[in-house]
Design an enzyme around this catalytic site. Structure first.
Site, PDB file in Angstrom:
ATOM      1  N   ASN A   8     -16.180   3.831-119.476  1.00 20.11           N
ATOM      2  CA  ASN A   8     -16.456   4.707-120.683  1.00 20.11           C
ATOM      3  C   ASN A   8     -15.250   4.773-121.498  1.00 20.11           C
ATOM      4  O   ASN A   8     -14.016   5.257-121.033  1.00 20.11           O
ATOM      5  CB  ASN A   8     -16.958   6.033-120.098  1.00 20.11           C
ATOM      6  CG  ASN A   8     -17.151   7.049-121.363  1.00 20.11           C
ATOM      7  OD1 ASN A   8     -17.285   6.373-122.328  1.00 20.11           O
ATOM      8  ND2 ASN A   8     -17.101   8.468-121.254  1.00 20.11           N
ATOM      9  N   GLY A   9     -15.186   4.128-122.742  1.00 17.64           N
ATOM     10  CA  GLY A   9     -14.056   4.204-123.448  1.00 17.64           C
ATOM     11  C   GLY A   9     -13.721   3.069-124.416  1.00 17.64           C
ATOM     12  O   GLY A   9     -14.874   2.122-124.286  1.00 17.64           O
ATOM     13  N   CYS A  55     -20.676   5.631-123.047  1.00 14.76           N
ATOM     14  CA  CYS A  55     -21.274   5.169-121.930  1.00 14.76           C
ATOM     15  C   CYS A  55     -21.050   6.479-120.871  1.00 14.76           C
ATOM     16  O   CYS A  55     -20.433   7.356-121.157  1.00 14.76           O
ATOM     17  CB  CYS A  55     -20.198   3.794-121.110  1.00 14.76           C
ATOM     18  SG  CYS A  55     -20.431   2.509-122.050  1.00 14.76           S
ATOM     19  N   GLY A  67     -25.785   6.740-123.090  1.00 20.02           N
ATOM     20  CA  GLY A  67     -25.974   5.261-123.534  1.00 20.02           C
ATOM     21  C   GLY A  67     -27.330   4.754-123.003  1.00 20.02           C
ATOM     22  O   GLY A  67     -27.843   5.367-121.967  1.00 20.02           O
ATOM     23  N   TYR A  69     -20.439  17.522-129.718  1.00 22.62           N
ATOM     24  CA  TYR A  69     -21.819  16.651-129.731  1.00 22.62           C
ATOM     25  C   TYR A  69     -22.239  15.684-128.462  1.00 22.62           C
ATOM     26  O   TYR A  69     -23.188  16.088-128.072  1.00 22.62           O
ATOM     27  CB  TYR A  69     -21.913  15.655-130.929  1.00 22.62           C
ATOM     28  CG  TYR A  69     -23.025  14.759-131.003  1.00 22.62           C
ATOM     29  CD1 TYR A  69     -24.293  15.267-131.243  1.00 22.62           C
ATOM     30  CD2 TYR A  69     -22.828  13.352-130.639  1.00 22.62           C
ATOM     31  CE1 TYR A  69     -25.178  14.495-131.291  1.00 22.62           C
ATOM     32  CE2 TYR A  69     -23.985  12.405-130.796  1.00 22.62           C
ATOM     33  CZ  TYR A  69     -24.900  13.183-130.998  1.00 22.62           C
ATOM     34  OH  TYR A  69     -26.127  12.120-131.139  1.00 22.62           O
TER      35      TYR A  69
END
Length: 480
Positions: free
Chosen positions: A106-107, A5, A32, A249
Site C-alpha cells: 500500500n503506497g 490498497c 481497493g 476520508y
C-alpha cells in the site's frame, strides 16, 4: 479519489490462514476494488490465488480450500502505479534460489523506475509495470546475500516513497512501514495467532485485539507458530509524514489509525468546522457516506452554541451503483448522480440547508448535488468541507486528479463557490487538522493541500530536507 490498497498478513498456531485472510480483505474492501488476492505457505510450498474484481468475485467455491498453510498475506488493490490488469494484481509472488517471496503493498514509490532499470540491466525480468514487483526483485536479490532483517533494511535504504507492506518469505510473515509512516499499518493479537493489517477494522473482524501501530521505519516479524512477534526499528526519522487524508476520508470510521479512532477525529473536525465557518441553517446534512461523522460533530457544536438546527439525512445513497460507472456524455454523467443519490424532499423543501462533505476534487459532483437540492426545494444551500482545498495531486498512492482537473487549484474559494452554485462555501483550515490530530504539521503529509511534499518528487516543492537514495549501486549500512 480512490485509495490505493489494503494489506493483511496472519500467522496462526494450528488453523488455516486462508479464511481469516479472506474475512480481513472484506473488512479492507473500501481500500481497493480492482483486484484481490491471497498467498499462503504450508511449510513446504507457496500457494496463491489472485484475481480481478471484488473480494466476493475474486474467490469462488473451493478456492480457499486450496490455499494451504497457517501463514499468509492478502491484498485488495486500487491501481495508482501500474496497469489495471492481472499482472499487477497482488500479492506479488516469486520463487528464487533462497526460497519463495510474496509482497502486498500500500503506497507508491517515487524512484521505482530507476530501481527497475538498474535491476533489469543486471538481468532481472519483470512481468508487470507496478512498483511492488520492483520491491520484490530488490528484496529477493538482497536475500541471496543477507539474512532476512538485513535484506529488508538494505532494500529500505534504496526505495524512496510511501509503503506499508506485508511480506511473506517462505512461511514467515513480516510487516514493514516506511520511515515516515505515510500509510497506516497495525498489528493485532488473535486467540490463536497474530495479524498485521492496514486498518484495525480487519483485526476487529477476526475478533482480535489491536496491539499497536507498526511504528514508522519498523519491521515486525510474526513468529511462524503464531505465538508472538519480533520488532526491529530499522530506520529512525526526525519527522513522520502521516497522510492526514486517512483520517479525513480513506480509513473506515471504526478503525484506529496512529492511535486515534477515525470516527472521533472526524466528529472533532466537524466541530472545528463549525467553530471556523459555521452558518445557521434549518438542516445540517451529510453527503453520504464519508460526510456523516463531520456533519454529526458540526451539528452538535451548532446546537451547543444555541442554534436551532437539525442533523438529518437528506440524501439517500444507492449502494448498488459502482464507482466505475462510466458515462460517455455530460447528460448521462449528470444522470449518474441521480442513480447514486436521491434527495429526501421532506428534509429539504422550503428549508435552508448546510451540506457537509469531506472534500471537493473536480467539483462536478458538488455542482450536481446542489442542483438536486435546489430541485428538491432548498431555499439556501451552504457547503462546508472537512478538509482544506485540494490544490495539488498525490504521489503517495492515492488516485487523485491532476492540477488541471482540481477545481481549487490556483483559484479563490469564492470562485469555487460560484462554480458549484452554493450560497456559501468554506473549507477547514490546516491548523484545525493538526489540532484535531494533536500533532504538528511537520509530522503530516499535506502535499495535496499545500503543494509541498515530504518526499523528493521531480518538479515538486518539498516541505522538509529530503535525501533521496542513490540507486546506482548497492546501498551500504544494512549491516547494523
Amino acid at each position: 479519489m480512490h485509495e490505493k490498497c489494503g494489506v493483511v498478513g496472519v500467522a496462526l498456531r494450528d488453523r488455516a490462514a486462508a479464511r481469516p485472510l479472506y474475512y480481513s480483505l472484506y473488512a479492507l474492501q473500501h481500500r481497493g476494488q480492482e483486484s484481490a488476492g491471497i498467498v499462503t505457505h504450508d511449510g513446504f510450498q507457496q500457494h496463491s490465488h489472485v484475481e480481478m474484481g471484488l473480494v466476493g468475485d475474486a474467490f469462488g467455491p473451493g478456492d480457499l480450500e486450496e490455499l494451504n498453510g497457517t501463514t499468509g498475506i492478502g491484498h485488495v488493490r486500487y491501481p495508482t502505479a501500474g496497469s489495471v490488469e492481472k499482472s499487477c494484481a497482488q500479492p506479488f509472488s516469486v520463487s528464487f534460489k533462497s526460497g519463495s517471496l510474496g509482497l502486498s503493498h500500500n503506497g507508491n514509490l517515487v524512484n521505482a523506475d530507476e530501481i527497475r532499470q538498474e535491476l533489469a540491466e543486471s538481468g532481472h525480468a519483470f512481468t508487470s509495470d507496478g512498483d511492488t514487483e520492483v520491491i520484490a526483485h530488490d528484496l529477493a536479490r538482497n536475500l541471496l546475500e543477507e539474512d532476512l532483517v538485513r535484506a529488508v533494511k538494505r532494500t529500505m535504504s534504496r526505495i524512496h516513497g510511501s509503503y506499508a507492506l506485508t511480506i511473506m518469505h517462505d512461511d514467515t510473515v513480516l510487516g514493514l512501514r516506511d520511515p515516515k509512516g505515510n500509510r497506516p499499518l497495525v498489528v493485532g493479537e488473535l486467540e490463536d495467532g497474530y495479524v498485521i493489517a492496514s486498518e484495525s477494522a480487519a483485526i476487529d473482524t477476526l475478533d482480535g485485539d489491536l496491539v499497536r501501530d507498526v511504528r514508522p521505519g519498523e519491521l515486525v516479524v510474526l513468529h511462524d507458530d503464531g505465538t508472538g512477534f519480533d520488532s526491529y526499528q530499522l530506520v529512525e526519522a526526525e519527522h513522520t509524514a502521516h497522510c492526514f487524508f486517512e483520517h479525513v476520508y480513506f480509513s473506515r470510521p471504526d478503525s484506529v489509525i496512529d492511535g486515534k479512532l477515525v470516527y472521533e477525529v472526524r466528529r472533532e473536525l466537524g466541530r472545528k468546522l463549525w467553530a471556523e465557518s459555521g452558518v445557521a441553517t434549518d438542516v445540517v446534512m451529510p453527503v453520504p457516506d464519508s460526510g456523516r461523522s463531520f456533519a454529526s460533530g458540526y451539528a452538535e457544536a451548532a446546537v451547543e452554541d444555541g442554534v436551532d438546527t437539525e442533523f438529518a439525512e437528506g440524501l439517500m445513497k444507492n449502494r448498488y451503483v459502482g464507482r466505475t460507472f462510466i458515462m460517455p456524455t455530460q447528460d448521462e454523467r449528470e444522470r449518474a448522480v441521480r442513480l447514486k443519490l436521491n434527495p429526501i424532499r421532506s428534509t429539504i423543501e422550503g428549508k435552508t440547508v448546510t451540506i457537509i462533505d469531506d472534500s471537493i476534487v473536480r467539483g462536478t459532483t458538488s455542482t450536481q448535488l446542489i442542483d438536486l437540492l435546489r430541485d428538491a426545494g432548498a431555499e439556501e444551500i451552504h457547503v462546508r468541507i472537512g478538509a482544506p482545498p485540494i490544490v495539488a495531486p498525490c504521489y503517495m498512492g492515492i488516485d487523485m486528479a491532476t492540477r488541471e482537473e482540481l477545481i481549487a487549484a490556483d483559484r479563490e474559494v469564492t470562485d469555487v463557490e460560484a462554480e458549484i452554485g452554493a450560497d456559501s462555501l468554506a473549507y477547514l483550515s490546516i491548523d484545525a487538522i493538526t489540532a484535531a490530530l494533536e500533532t504538528d504539521a511537520a509530522d503530516l503529509c499535506l502535499g495535496c493541500v499545500t503543494g509541498e511534499y515530504p518526499y523528493d518528487i521531480e518538479g515538486e516543492a518539498r516541505d522538509r530536507e529530503v535525501t533521496k537514495p542513490a540507486v546506482g549501486g548497492r546501498a551500504a549500512g544494512a549491516e547494523d
